[in-house]
Write an enzyme that holds these catalytic residues in place. Structure first.
Site, PDB file in Angstrom:
ATOM      1  N   ARG A  62      44.228  41.760  46.393  1.00 19.22           N
ATOM      2  CA  ARG A  62      43.066  40.893  46.642  1.00 19.22           C
ATOM      3  C   ARG A  62      43.036  39.690  45.702  1.00 19.22           C
ATOM      4  NH1 ARG A  62      41.615  46.106  47.676  1.00 19.22           N
ATOM      5  NH2 ARG A  62      40.951  46.397  45.532  1.00 19.22           N
ATOM      6  N   GLU A  99      41.523  52.758  37.351  1.00 17.93           N
ATOM      7  CA  GLU A  99      40.270  53.518  37.414  1.00 17.93           C
ATOM      8  C   GLU A  99      40.532  54.777  38.249  1.00 17.93           C
ATOM      9  OE1 GLU A  99      37.093  51.564  39.491  1.00 17.93           O
ATOM     10  OE2 GLU A  99      35.605  53.028  38.836  1.00 17.93           O
TER      11      GLU A  99
HETATM   12  P1  AMP Z   1      41.072  48.107  36.620  1.00 15.21           P
HETATM   13  O1  AMP Z   1      42.527  48.026  36.306  1.00 15.21           O
HETATM   14  O2  AMP Z   1      40.480  49.442  36.337  1.00 15.21           O
HETATM   15  O3  AMP Z   1      40.291  46.974  35.981  1.00 15.21           O
HETATM   16  O4  AMP Z   1      40.937  47.966  38.192  1.00 15.21           O
HETATM   17  C1  AMP Z   1      41.026  46.744  38.794  1.00 15.21           C
HETATM   18  C2  AMP Z   1      41.825  46.760  40.046  1.00 15.21           C
HETATM   19  O5  AMP Z   1      41.532  47.876  40.876  1.00 15.21           O
HETATM   20  C3  AMP Z   1      41.520  45.535  40.867  1.00 15.21           C
HETATM   21  O6  AMP Z   1      42.732  45.053  41.449  1.00 15.21           O
HETATM   22  C4  AMP Z   1      40.536  46.010  41.910  1.00 15.21           C
HETATM   23  O7  AMP Z   1      40.810  45.413  43.141  1.00 15.21           O
HETATM   24  C5  AMP Z   1      40.722  47.520  41.975  1.00 15.21           C
HETATM   25  N1  AMP Z   1      39.457  48.263  41.820  1.00 15.21           N
HETATM   26  C6  AMP Z   1      39.149  49.098  40.805  1.00 15.21           C
HETATM   27  N2  AMP Z   1      37.946  49.646  40.950  1.00 15.21           N
HETATM   28  C7  AMP Z   1      37.457  49.142  42.098  1.00 15.21           C
HETATM   29  C8  AMP Z   1      36.211  49.301  42.806  1.00 15.21           C
HETATM   30  N3  AMP Z   1      35.241  50.109  42.349  1.00 15.21           N
HETATM   31  N4  AMP Z   1      36.055  48.610  43.949  1.00 15.21           N
HETATM   32  C9  AMP Z   1      37.026  47.789  44.411  1.00 15.21           C
HETATM   33  N5  AMP Z   1      38.201  47.605  43.812  1.00 15.21           N
HETATM   34  C10 AMP Z   1      38.418  48.263  42.655  1.00 15.21           C
END
Ligand code: AMP
Length: 174
Positions: A62, A99
Site C-alpha cells: 500500500r 504486528e
Molecule cells: P508495522 O511494521 O507493525 O508498523 O506494520 C506496518 C505495516 O503493516 C504496514 O505496511 C501496514 O500496511 C500493515 N499493518 C499493520 N497493522 C495494520 C492494521 N491494523 N491495519 C492495516 N494495516 C496494518
C-alpha cells in the site's frame, strides 16, 4: 466537514483481519474516493514541500500506491521496497517482526546513489518494524532518510519511538 475528517470517514475498520484480535484499517475506500485520495496527497505534499530530498521509497504494497502518486506529484524518483523474492536484480535484505507475524524487505542495491535523500512512505505505522527495516535498507544502499510519512498511525503502539531519530508524520491517528 474538514478535509482530514473526510479521509477519516473513508477508512474502514475490518475486525479480526488477517488474524483474530487485529483491527485492520482498510484504506481501499480512501482510494476509491478521488477527493479523499487527493486530500492525502495534498497534505503529504504540503508537509514536505520545503524539504530537500531526491526520492520516495514506498513500502509494499500500500506504500506503493501513496508513495508513487506522491513521487509523481512532487517530481521525485520512486523506489519500491519489496517483499523477498520480488525484485529481479541484486538486493539488500532486512528481516523484521510485524504486528502480525514475521517478514523481510528488500531493495535493489543500485536503487539510490550515495548520499541521496529519501522520504519513506507507507499507508500505516503500527509497531514500526516495517518502516525501521526500510530505514536500515536505505542506509545500506547509501541513502539518507529525511522522514517517514503515513496516512495512519496507531498511537497505542510504539512505532514513532522506534523510528527515531527519523521523524514520523501521519495524517490520521488512532
Ligand atoms: P508495522 O511494521 O507493525 O508498523 O506494520 C506496518 C505495516 O503493516 C504496514 O505496511 C501496514 O500496511 C500493515 N499493518 C499493520 N497493522 C495494520 C492494521 N491494523 N491495519 C492495516 N494495516 C496494518
Amino acid at each position: 466537514m474538514s478535509a482530514i475528517d473526510l479521509v477519516k470517514q473513508r477508512v474502514r475498520d475490518v475486525p479480526d483481519f488477517p488474524k483474530p484480535g487485529i483491527m485492520f484499517k482498510d484504506i481501499t475506500p480512501v482510494l476509491a474516493d478521488p477527493s479523499a485520495f487527493n486530500i492525502c496527497l495534498d497534505l503529504m505534499a504540503e508537509r514536505y514541500d520545503t524539504s530537500s530530498f531526491d526520492a520516495i521509497v514506498g513500502i509494499e504494497s500500500r506504500g506503493f500506491i501513496f508513495g508513487a502518486a506522491l513521487a509523481s506529484r512532487m517530481r521525485k524518483a520512486f523506489v519500491p521496497a519489496r517483499k523477498p523474492g520480488k525484485l529481479p536484480a541484486a538486493t539488500h535484505r532486512v528481516e523484521y517482526a510485524l504486528e502480525y507475524g514475521k517478514d523481510a524487505i528488500e531493495i535493489h542495491r543500485d536503487a539510490l546513489k550515495k548520499g541521496e535523500r529519501v522520504l519513506i512512505v507507507d499507508d500505516l505505522l503500527a509497531t514500526g518494524g516495517t518502516a525501521a527495516a526500510t530505514i536500515e535498507l536505505v542506509k545500506k544502499v547509501g541513502g539518507e532518510v529525511i522522514g517517514a510519512a503515513f496516512v495512519i498511525e496507531l498511537t497505542f503502539l510504539p512505532g514513532r519511538e522506534r523510528l527515531k531519530p527519523v521523524d514520523a508524520f501521519a495524517l490520521i491517528q488512532y
